[in-house]
Scaffold this motif. Structure first.
Motif, PDB file in Angstrom:
ATOM      1  N   PRO A  81       0.951  -1.083   0.054  1.00 17.87           N
ATOM      2  CA  PRO A  81      -0.024   0.175  -0.077  1.00 17.87           C
ATOM      3  C   PRO A  81       0.835   1.434   0.022  1.00 17.87           C
ATOM      4  O   PRO A  81       1.957   1.237   0.664  1.00 17.87           O
ATOM      5  CB  PRO A  81      -0.652  -0.163   1.339  1.00 17.87           C
ATOM      6  N   PRO A  82       0.363   2.329  -0.568  1.00 17.13           N
ATOM      7  CA  PRO A  82       1.228   3.500  -0.636  1.00 17.13           C
ATOM      8  C   PRO A  82       0.950   4.140   0.805  1.00 17.13           C
ATOM      9  O   PRO A  82      -0.035   3.823   1.523  1.00 17.13           O
ATOM     10  CB  PRO A  82       0.265   4.551  -1.449  1.00 17.13           C
ATOM     11  N   ILE A  83       1.971   4.941   1.208  1.00 19.47           N
ATOM     12  CA  ILE A  83       2.005   5.376   2.467  1.00 19.47           C
ATOM     13  C   ILE A  83       1.739   7.066   2.161  1.00 19.47           C
ATOM     14  O   ILE A  83       2.501   7.721   1.880  1.00 19.47           O
ATOM     15  CB  ILE A  83       3.179   5.427   3.357  1.00 19.47           C
ATOM     16  N   VAL A  84       0.589   7.386   2.721  1.00 19.77           N
ATOM     17  CA  VAL A  84       0.036   8.743   2.363  1.00 19.77           C
ATOM     18  C   VAL A  84       0.300   9.765   3.723  1.00 19.77           C
ATOM     19  O   VAL A  84      -0.410   9.379   4.596  1.00 19.77           O
ATOM     20  CB  VAL A  84      -1.280   8.785   1.854  1.00 19.77           C
ATOM     21  N   GLU A 136      -6.836  -7.225 -10.555  1.00 22.46           N
ATOM     22  CA  GLU A 136      -6.829  -8.865 -10.038  1.00 22.46           C
ATOM     23  C   GLU A 136      -7.792  -9.184  -8.945  1.00 22.46           C
ATOM     24  O   GLU A 136      -7.270 -10.052  -8.053  1.00 22.46           O
ATOM     25  CB  GLU A 136      -5.404  -9.065  -9.676  1.00 22.46           C
ATOM     26  N   GLY A 137      -8.751  -8.330  -8.935  1.00 23.17           N
ATOM     27  CA  GLY A 137      -9.830  -8.574  -7.522  1.00 23.17           C
ATOM     28  C   GLY A 137      -9.072  -8.436  -6.356  1.00 23.17           C
ATOM     29  O   GLY A 137      -9.822  -8.710  -5.235  1.00 23.17           O
ATOM     30  N   HIS A 138      -7.991  -7.794  -6.076  1.00 27.78           N
ATOM     31  CA  HIS A 138      -7.255  -7.361  -4.843  1.00 27.78           C
ATOM     32  C   HIS A 138      -8.144  -6.107  -4.405  1.00 27.78           C
ATOM     33  O   HIS A 138      -8.589  -5.153  -5.111  1.00 27.78           O
ATOM     34  CB  HIS A 138      -5.910  -7.042  -5.095  1.00 27.78           C
ATOM     35  N   GLU A 139      -7.983  -6.257  -2.984  1.00 28.44           N
ATOM     36  CA  GLU A 139      -8.702  -5.225  -2.177  1.00 28.44           C
ATOM     37  C   GLU A 139      -7.379  -4.056  -2.491  1.00 28.44           C
ATOM     38  O   GLU A 139      -6.151  -4.460  -2.106  1.00 28.44           O
ATOM     39  CB  GLU A 139      -8.956  -5.320  -0.797  1.00 28.44           C
ATOM     40  N   ARG A 140      -7.726  -2.780  -2.743  1.00 33.75           N
ATOM     41  CA  ARG A 140      -6.788  -1.690  -2.864  1.00 33.75           C
ATOM     42  C   ARG A 140      -6.852  -1.135  -1.249  1.00 33.75           C
ATOM     43  O   ARG A 140      -7.580  -0.677  -0.733  1.00 33.75           O
ATOM     44  CB  ARG A 140      -7.290  -0.582  -3.727  1.00 33.75           C
ATOM     45  N   LEU A 141      -5.470  -1.146  -0.814  1.00 27.91           N
ATOM     46  CA  LEU A 141      -5.295  -0.570   0.421  1.00 27.91           C
ATOM     47  C   LEU A 141      -4.569   0.679   0.403  1.00 27.91           C
ATOM     48  O   LEU A 141      -3.699   0.878  -0.343  1.00 27.91           O
ATOM     49  CB  LEU A 141      -4.547  -1.483   1.383  1.00 27.91           C
ATOM     50  N   ILE A 142      -4.659   1.793   1.302  1.00 25.61           N
ATOM     51  CA  ILE A 142      -4.057   2.852   1.447  1.00 25.61           C
ATOM     52  C   ILE A 142      -3.892   3.067   2.904  1.00 25.61           C
ATOM     53  O   ILE A 142      -4.503   3.081   3.757  1.00 25.61           O
ATOM     54  CB  ILE A 142      -4.933   4.419   0.959  1.00 25.61           C
ATOM     55  N   THR A 253      -7.470   9.881  -6.664  1.00 29.40           N
ATOM     56  CA  THR A 253      -6.371  10.446  -7.354  1.00 29.40           C
ATOM     57  C   THR A 253      -5.040   9.726  -6.701  1.00 29.40           C
ATOM     58  O   THR A 253      -4.162   9.389  -7.116  1.00 29.40           O
ATOM     59  CB  THR A 253      -6.334  11.896  -6.932  1.00 29.40           C
ATOM     60  N   LEU A 254      -5.300   9.582  -5.392  1.00 26.62           N
ATOM     61  CA  LEU A 254      -4.242   8.888  -4.496  1.00 26.62           C
ATOM     62  C   LEU A 254      -3.733   7.333  -5.277  1.00 26.62           C
ATOM     63  O   LEU A 254      -2.788   6.960  -5.294  1.00 26.62           O
ATOM     64  CB  LEU A 254      -4.473   8.749  -3.076  1.00 26.62           C
ATOM     65  N   ALA A 255      -4.966   6.751  -5.386  1.00 24.72           N
ATOM     66  CA  ALA A 255      -4.850   5.375  -6.002  1.00 24.72           C
ATOM     67  C   ALA A 255      -4.235   5.338  -7.319  1.00 24.72           C
ATOM     68  O   ALA A 255      -3.363   4.418  -7.722  1.00 24.72           O
ATOM     69  CB  ALA A 255      -6.138   4.757  -6.069  1.00 24.72           C
ATOM     70  N   VAL A 256      -4.631   6.160  -8.087  1.00 26.36           N
ATOM     71  CA  VAL A 256      -4.032   6.378  -9.390  1.00 26.36           C
ATOM     72  C   VAL A 256      -2.504   6.685  -9.475  1.00 26.36           C
ATOM     73  O   VAL A 256      -1.701   5.883  -9.974  1.00 26.36           O
ATOM     74  CB  VAL A 256      -4.559   7.258 -10.363  1.00 26.36           C
TER      75      VAL A 256
END
Ligand code: GDP
Ligand code: MG
Length: 387
Positions: A81-84, A136-142, A253-256
């Motif tokens: 996950p990105p660290i925001v 890929e059906g993954h849950e996106r985490l931030i 925006t963060l996800a992109v």
């Protein structure tokens, strides 16, 4: 432990006895200056350092833990996950924004328990209106971190080990660009020189009648922030942390940005992380929020942070759920510390025995440093007296 006489040390360092003795005199060691005086390894090491040498007097004195070497093929590692990090001028709404983000993204079953503000959390986010964007059906985490400028971040900045991937610069549209806004701009500029770090501007409090988003954007432009709408590369989103307006856009925006950055980290190596905050918890004892940056942390793992060791008892999520393992890019509350680690400390995992040795060594170094500090202070005072 090895010992060495003053005469031997001079030979080892390849300096004249008189030169070494002069250094010792300066350090207030008049009583130990004779040729055959036997120095402890600590003092010998200190004196050697005065001559620009770092001798390994014995193995014990040289022992410390080091993070595992970088993976040879970073492109093959699993995503993380990105660290925001949310930054900006005081009262511009950083905490409110995070709390709203958090309560709107955590599962309804957990939401009930959230009353207090939490400074570091990792949440699954929904991005895009269709399922296609969920790769890929993954849950996106931030992972979101609140308000640096506190100890952890200054310490990490000083060591050049910033953990942030993307900074969200929060600017209240009713207040505009303020001194701490400019500090963040400057900080991001410096970090950019060192490596990849992204920035997004969140023009906040747009629900307020006195909000002037356009004026705020122009002030940012004047401060050298090139927003996309001005032809630059910094995305800018108008939000209200209070009403939740624009937050979905911000997350998208963060996800992109995170996708473009292609963030990866090794999961099968000894844990590396950093202490974000620490405190004494009634009942749990010393606890620390640790951001895992490499490896996978599991209960039972022996850890060292500064001179605090831990036999990882429990791992708790930001909603106090016990976890069995925590991967890179994720903050977690760690219990089982023998003493309180400091915010900003690097966290390393190793065997119980190695941690014990490294800890003892670090403690000794710290004591020696305070001795040197003492000697230096005395010398400075003497000098001042003479003048
Ligand atoms: P921080 O110091 O940046 O963490 O700011 P806070 O989140 O503590 O907010 C400071 C004040 O601004 C509080 O009184 C909030 O209720 C208020 N506030 C924060 N975000 C908004 C917003 O989007 N709209 C309005 N109207 N008020 C806000
Ligand atoms: Mg705050």
């Amino acid at each position: 432990p090895t010992t060495v006489s003053v005469g031997q040390l001079a030979k080892l360092l390849n300096v004249r006895l008189r030169t070494l003795q002069r250094k010792m005199e300066e350090a207030g060691m008049q009583a130990e200056m004779s040729y055959d005086y036997v120095l402890t390894s600590d003092y010998a090491a200190l004196l050697a350092e005065e001559f620009g040498r770092h001798p390994i007097i014995n193995d014990e004195a040289a022992f410390d833990l080091y993070p595992p070497s970088p993976h040879p093929n970073p492109q093959t590692l699993p995503s993380r996950p990105p660290i925001v990090t949310i930054m900006g001028h005081v009262d511009h709404g950083k905490t409110t924004l995070l709390d709203t983000l958090r309560s709107s993204t955590v599962a309804a079953s957990e939401a009930g328990g959230i009353t207090q503000h939490i400074g570091a959390f990792c949440v699954p986010v929904k991005t895009g209106s269709d399922s296609e964007s969920t790769i890929e059906g993954h849950e996106r985490l931030i992972t979101f971190l609140d308000t640096p400028g506190h100890a952890a971040f200054s310490a990490m900045r000083a060591r050049g080990t910033s953990v942030t991937d993307i900074v969200v610069l929060v600017v209240a549209a009713d207040d505009g660009v303020m001194p701490q806004t400019l500090e963040v701009v400057e900080l991001v500029r410096r970090e950019k020189e060192r490596g990849k770090i992204g920035m997004v501007v969140a023009i906040n409090k747009v629900d307020k009648p006195e909000a002037d988003a356009e004026k705020t954007k122009l002030a940012l432009l004047a401060a050298g922030v090139l927003l996309e709408e001005h032809g630059g590369d910094v995305p800018c989103i108008e939000v209200s942390g209070l009403t939740g307006k624009g937050l979905a856009d911000l997350v998208e925006t963060l996800a992109v940005m995170a996708d473009v950055m292609d963030l990866r980290a090794e999961q099968d190596c000894p844990t590396v992380g950093c202490v974000l905050e620490s405190r004494i918890h009634k009942g749990l004892g010393p606890v620390a929020t640790v951001l895992v940056t490499r490896g996978t942390l599991t209960p039972g793992t022996p850890l060292l942070a500064g001179t605090s060791s831990c036999s990882t008892r429990r791992l708790l999520s930001s909603s106090a759920h016990p976890l069995n393992s925590v991967g890179p890019g994720t903050p977690v509350l760690v219990t089982g510390w023998k003493s309180l680690p400091s915010a900003g400390d690097e966290v390393l995992a190793s065997s119980e025995a190695d941690i014990k040795r490294a800890r003892a060594n670090r403690q000794r170094k710290r004591e020696l440093e305070s001795v040197i500090g003492g000697v230096e202070a005395i010398n400075a005072a003497r000098k001042a007296d003479k003048e």
